[in-house]
Design a protein around this motif. Structure first.
Motif, PDB file in Angstrom:
ATOM      1  N   SER A 280       0.905  -1.261   0.076  1.00 44.08           N
ATOM      2  CA  SER A 280       0.024  -0.073  -0.023  1.00 44.08           C
ATOM      3  C   SER A 280       0.858   1.096   0.012  1.00 44.08           C
ATOM      4  CB  SER A 280      -0.893   0.099   1.246  1.00 44.08           C
ATOM      5  OG  SER A 280      -0.239   0.375   2.536  1.00 44.08           O
ATOM      6  N   ASP A 281       0.214   2.339  -0.391  1.00 40.94           N
ATOM      7  CA  ASP A 281       0.990   3.660  -0.397  1.00 40.94           C
ATOM      8  C   ASP A 281       0.349   4.490   0.665  1.00 40.94           C
ATOM      9  OD1 ASP A 281      -1.472   4.027  -1.545  1.00 40.94           O
ATOM     10  OD2 ASP A 281      -0.681   5.038  -3.131  1.00 40.94           O
ATOM     11  N   TYR A 282       0.345   3.937   1.991  1.00 39.81           N
ATOM     12  CA  TYR A 282      -0.446   4.737   3.028  1.00 39.81           C
ATOM     13  C   TYR A 282       0.338   5.797   3.254  1.00 39.81           C
ATOM     14  CZ  TYR A 282       2.920   3.207   6.801  1.00 39.81           C
ATOM     15  OH  TYR A 282       3.847   2.934   7.511  1.00 39.81           O
ATOM     16  N   ARG A 283       1.640   6.005   3.190  1.00 37.88           N
ATOM     17  CA  ARG A 283       2.485   7.300   3.449  1.00 37.88           C
ATOM     18  C   ARG A 283       2.281   8.235   2.371  1.00 37.88           C
ATOM     19  NH1 ARG A 283       6.101   7.406   7.529  1.00 37.88           N
ATOM     20  NH2 ARG A 283       6.700   5.658   8.761  1.00 37.88           N
ATOM     21  N   ALA A 284       2.325   7.911   1.098  1.00 36.55           N
ATOM     22  CA  ALA A 284       2.188   8.925   0.172  1.00 36.55           C
ATOM     23  C   ALA A 284       0.757   9.407  -0.184  1.00 36.55           C
ATOM     24  CB  ALA A 284       2.580   8.155  -1.345  1.00 36.55           C
ATOM     25  N   ASP A 285      -0.375   8.437   0.214  1.00 38.98           N
ATOM     26  CA  ASP A 285      -1.664   8.794  -0.095  1.00 38.98           C
ATOM     27  C   ASP A 285      -2.529   8.370   1.073  1.00 38.98           C
ATOM     28  OD1 ASP A 285      -3.895  10.158  -1.015  1.00 38.98           O
ATOM     29  OD2 ASP A 285      -4.018   8.908  -3.072  1.00 38.98           O
ATOM     30  N   PRO A 286      -2.231   8.886   2.237  1.00 41.33           N
ATOM     31  CA  PRO A 286      -3.067   8.390   3.543  1.00 41.33           C
ATOM     32  C   PRO A 286      -4.601   8.581   3.362  1.00 41.33           C
ATOM     33  CG  PRO A 286      -1.862  10.036   4.117  1.00 41.33           C
ATOM     34  CD  PRO A 286      -1.361   9.976   2.918  1.00 41.33           C
ATOM     35  N   PHE A 287      -4.897   9.421   3.011  1.00 38.44           N
ATOM     36  CA  PHE A 287      -6.417   9.804   3.022  1.00 38.44           C
ATOM     37  C   PHE A 287      -7.239   9.287   1.769  1.00 38.44           C
ATOM     38  CE2 PHE A 287      -4.319  13.962   4.115  1.00 38.44           C
ATOM     39  CZ  PHE A 287      -4.413  13.850   5.449  1.00 38.44           C
ATOM     40  N   ALA A 288      -6.506   8.598   0.762  1.00 35.09           N
ATOM     41  CA  ALA A 288      -7.329   7.741  -0.153  1.00 35.09           C
ATOM     42  C   ALA A 288      -7.484   6.515   0.383  1.00 35.09           C
ATOM     43  CB  ALA A 288      -6.423   7.636  -1.490  1.00 35.09           C
TER      44      ALA A 288
ATOM     45  N   LYS B 133       1.221   9.038  15.008  1.00 33.14           N
ATOM     46  CA  LYS B 133       1.635  10.139  15.758  1.00 33.14           C
ATOM     47  C   LYS B 133       1.424  11.860  15.352  1.00 33.14           C
ATOM     48  CE  LYS B 133       4.461   8.434  19.631  1.00 33.14           C
ATOM     49  NZ  LYS B 133       5.759   8.411  20.264  1.00 33.14           N
ATOM     50  N   ASP B 134       1.939  11.534  14.048  1.00 32.55           N
ATOM     51  CA  ASP B 134       2.046  13.041  13.229  1.00 32.55           C
ATOM     52  C   ASP B 134       1.602  12.728  11.974  1.00 32.55           C
ATOM     53  OD1 ASP B 134       2.413  15.662  12.877  1.00 32.55           O
ATOM     54  OD2 ASP B 134       4.597  15.390  12.649  1.00 32.55           O
ATOM     55  N   PRO B 135       0.324  12.530  11.459  1.00 32.76           N
ATOM     56  CA  PRO B 135      -0.038  12.220  10.046  1.00 32.76           C
ATOM     57  C   PRO B 135      -0.124  13.583   9.612  1.00 32.76           C
ATOM     58  CG  PRO B 135      -1.929  12.007  11.333  1.00 32.76           C
ATOM     59  CD  PRO B 135      -0.765  12.127  12.511  1.00 32.76           C
ATOM     60  N   PRO B 136      -0.075  13.493   8.001  1.00 30.69           N
ATOM     61  CA  PRO B 136      -0.009  15.107   7.278  1.00 30.69           C
ATOM     62  C   PRO B 136      -1.407  15.828   7.318  1.00 30.69           C
ATOM     63  CG  PRO B 136       0.114  13.334   5.916  1.00 30.69           C
ATOM     64  CD  PRO B 136      -0.090  12.523   7.246  1.00 30.69           C
ATOM     65  N   LEU B 137      -1.690  16.025   8.632  1.00 31.79           N
ATOM     66  CA  LEU B 137      -3.218  16.624   8.471  1.00 31.79           C
ATOM     67  C   LEU B 137      -2.744  18.178   8.471  1.00 31.79           C
ATOM     68  CD1 LEU B 137      -4.594  14.986  11.905  1.00 31.79           C
ATOM     69  CD2 LEU B 137      -5.344  14.552   9.422  1.00 31.79           C
ATOM     70  N   GLU B 138      -3.905  18.986   8.165  1.00 30.26           N
ATOM     71  CA  GLU B 138      -3.854  20.412   8.145  1.00 30.26           C
ATOM     72  C   GLU B 138      -3.736  20.921   9.399  1.00 30.26           C
ATOM     73  OE1 GLU B 138      -6.937  22.236   5.726  1.00 30.26           O
ATOM     74  OE2 GLU B 138      -6.537  20.794   3.979  1.00 30.26           O
ATOM     75  N   ALA B 139      -3.096  22.144   9.479  1.00 29.20           N
ATOM     76  CA  ALA B 139      -2.573  22.759  10.866  1.00 29.20           C
ATOM     77  C   ALA B 139      -3.790  22.897  11.843  1.00 29.20           C
ATOM     78  CB  ALA B 139      -1.923  24.116  10.593  1.00 29.20           C
ATOM     79  N   ASN B 140      -5.052  23.181  11.294  1.00 37.49           N
ATOM     80  CA  ASN B 140      -6.205  23.478  12.198  1.00 37.49           C
ATOM     81  C   ASN B 140      -6.642  22.099  12.655  1.00 37.49           C
ATOM     82  OD1 ASN B 140      -7.193  22.662   9.616  1.00 37.49           O
ATOM     83  ND2 ASN B 140      -8.947  23.811   9.675  1.00 37.49           N
ATOM     84  N   LEU B 141      -6.370  21.010  12.117  1.00 32.86           N
ATOM     85  CA  LEU B 141      -6.906  19.677  12.689  1.00 32.86           C
ATOM     86  C   LEU B 141      -5.866  19.075  13.828  1.00 32.86           C
ATOM     87  CD1 LEU B 141      -8.177  18.067   9.379  1.00 32.86           C
ATOM     88  CD2 LEU B 141      -9.341  19.275  11.135  1.00 32.86           C
ATOM     89  N   LYS B 142      -4.533  19.489  13.686  1.00 34.52           N
ATOM     90  CA  LYS B 142      -3.667  18.937  14.489  1.00 34.52           C
ATOM     91  C   LYS B 142      -3.639  18.881  15.936  1.00 34.52           C
ATOM     92  CE  LYS B 142       0.210  18.644  11.247  1.00 34.52           C
ATOM     93  NZ  LYS B 142       1.672  18.748  10.906  1.00 34.52           N
ATOM     94  N   PRO B 143      -4.195  20.047  16.722  1.00 33.98           N
ATOM     95  CA  PRO B 143      -4.432  20.003  18.073  1.00 33.98           C
ATOM     96  C   PRO B 143      -5.492  18.744  18.511  1.00 33.98           C
ATOM     97  CG  PRO B 143      -4.199  22.316  17.147  1.00 33.98           C
ATOM     98  CD  PRO B 143      -4.476  21.463  15.932  1.00 33.98           C
TER      99      PRO B 143
END
Length: 318
Positions: free
Chosen positions: A87-95, A239-249
């Motif tokens: 899988s490409d969970y790192r490259a495209d986790p949201f898919a 622990k630190d997925p590539p989320l947008e800044a407003n979702l991280k907290p």
């Protein structure tokens, strides 16, 4: 004053857009076509509005449940090898997330035929997912994603994650109407969701909460589970997925609460440590889910579509 007006409206609209993008890859707010199609179909489906499955899957606790499910699934080296190598969970986790959401909601809210087709689609995708892995006892074993044993572990992890997260962030699962005396809402959920396991090729999935816990323990007792470098890679990503800044907290609050809710053995294998204040992390998690619940519509579009189908068929409130 409503929370979504005045000073708070712009930040919450941005939050809504970020959440929609994370869960579906689309910021437009348009309901995905596959959810609208759940209104079609010629049967009421496996579950209805009074079911334990609709109760557990219809709220915000499914969000931390997804985190917990991924952490627990990663503890089986065979299941983890399939994800890491195919899988490409790192490259495209949201898919990958969107695909998982589609499967869960189709089985939950779709007709029986739609649920069957969704599971067959996933099983076809799993056909080339095969290889070798080192088991918890150190032996080398071959794996195929459709093997009943691996399918069982994934089913156990999903069931445990959704049930435990509901209990941790919401409370006890209410028993559906007509549930026999002595059968809890948790037992009813495990028994109902066994259908999903069977559709995915699991042989005799558990049907009580006690049986679910025992099957999870059996995998550890049989030395099938392990930690290690690959698990740490998944943990680091979660622990630190590539989320947008407003979702991280909010995500950080949910992640800490999920870790605190894990059994000690699972924390040991993942290398995660609980906080000294689990009651506080649960409170912060609940606050985060309440904010998300103000932003995302309830009931969701998949449930609304299912209700339209059941009303058309004259079978509401099964």
């Amino acid at each position: 004053m409503r929370l979504t007006t005045g000073l708070f409206s712009a930040p919450l609209e941005r939050l809504r857009g970020s959440l929609l993008y994370t869960f579906s890859g689309d910021r437009s707010g348009q309901v995905p076509a596959w959810q609208l199609e759940l209104a079609q179909g010629g049967d009421p489906g496996h579950f209805g509005p009074d079911s334990a499955v609709w109760t557990v899957h219809g709220g915000m606790s499914t969000i931390p449940a997804g985190i917990r499910a991924l952490l627990v699934q990663a503890l089986h080296p065979g299941a983890l090898a399939g994800v890491a190598e195919h899988s490409d969970y790192r490259a495209d986790p949201f898919a990958r997330l969107a695909g998982t959401i589609r499967w869960i909601f189709t089985v939950t809210y779709g007709s029986r035929e739609q649920a069957r087709q969704a599971c067959e689609h996933v099983r076809r995708l799993h056909v080339p997912v095969r290889g070798e892995y080192t088991a918890g006892d150190g032996s080398r074993r071959r794996y195929s994603a459709n093997d009943p044993g691996l399918s069982e572990w994934v089913h156990l992890a999903f069931t445990d994650a959704f049930l435990s997260s509901y209990e941790h962030f919401v409370g006890p699962v209410p028993a559906p109407p007509g549930t026999p005396e002595g059968v809890s809402g948790a037992d009813a959920y495990v028994a109902e969701w066994a259908v999903a396991g069977e559709l995915m090729g699991v042989q005799d999935p558990p049907r009580t909460r006690a049986a679910l816990r025992q099957r999870l323990q059996d995998h550890d007792d049989d030395r099938q589970l392990a930690g290690g470098a690959r698990v740490q890679e998944v943990v680091g990503f979660l622990k630190d997925p590539p989320l947008e800044a407003n979702l991280k907290p909010g995500y950080r609050a949910l992640f800490l609460a999920v870790v605190d809710s894990l059994p000690a053995r699972h924390r040991e294998l993942t290398g995660l440590r609980g906080t000294p204040a689990p009651a506080l992390t649960r409170l912060m998690g609940r606050v985060t889910l309440r904010v998300i619940g103000r932003v995302l519509p309830r009931p969701g579009p998949a449930e609304q579509a299912a209700r339209r189908r059941q009303d058309r068929l004259g079978t509401p409130g099964r």
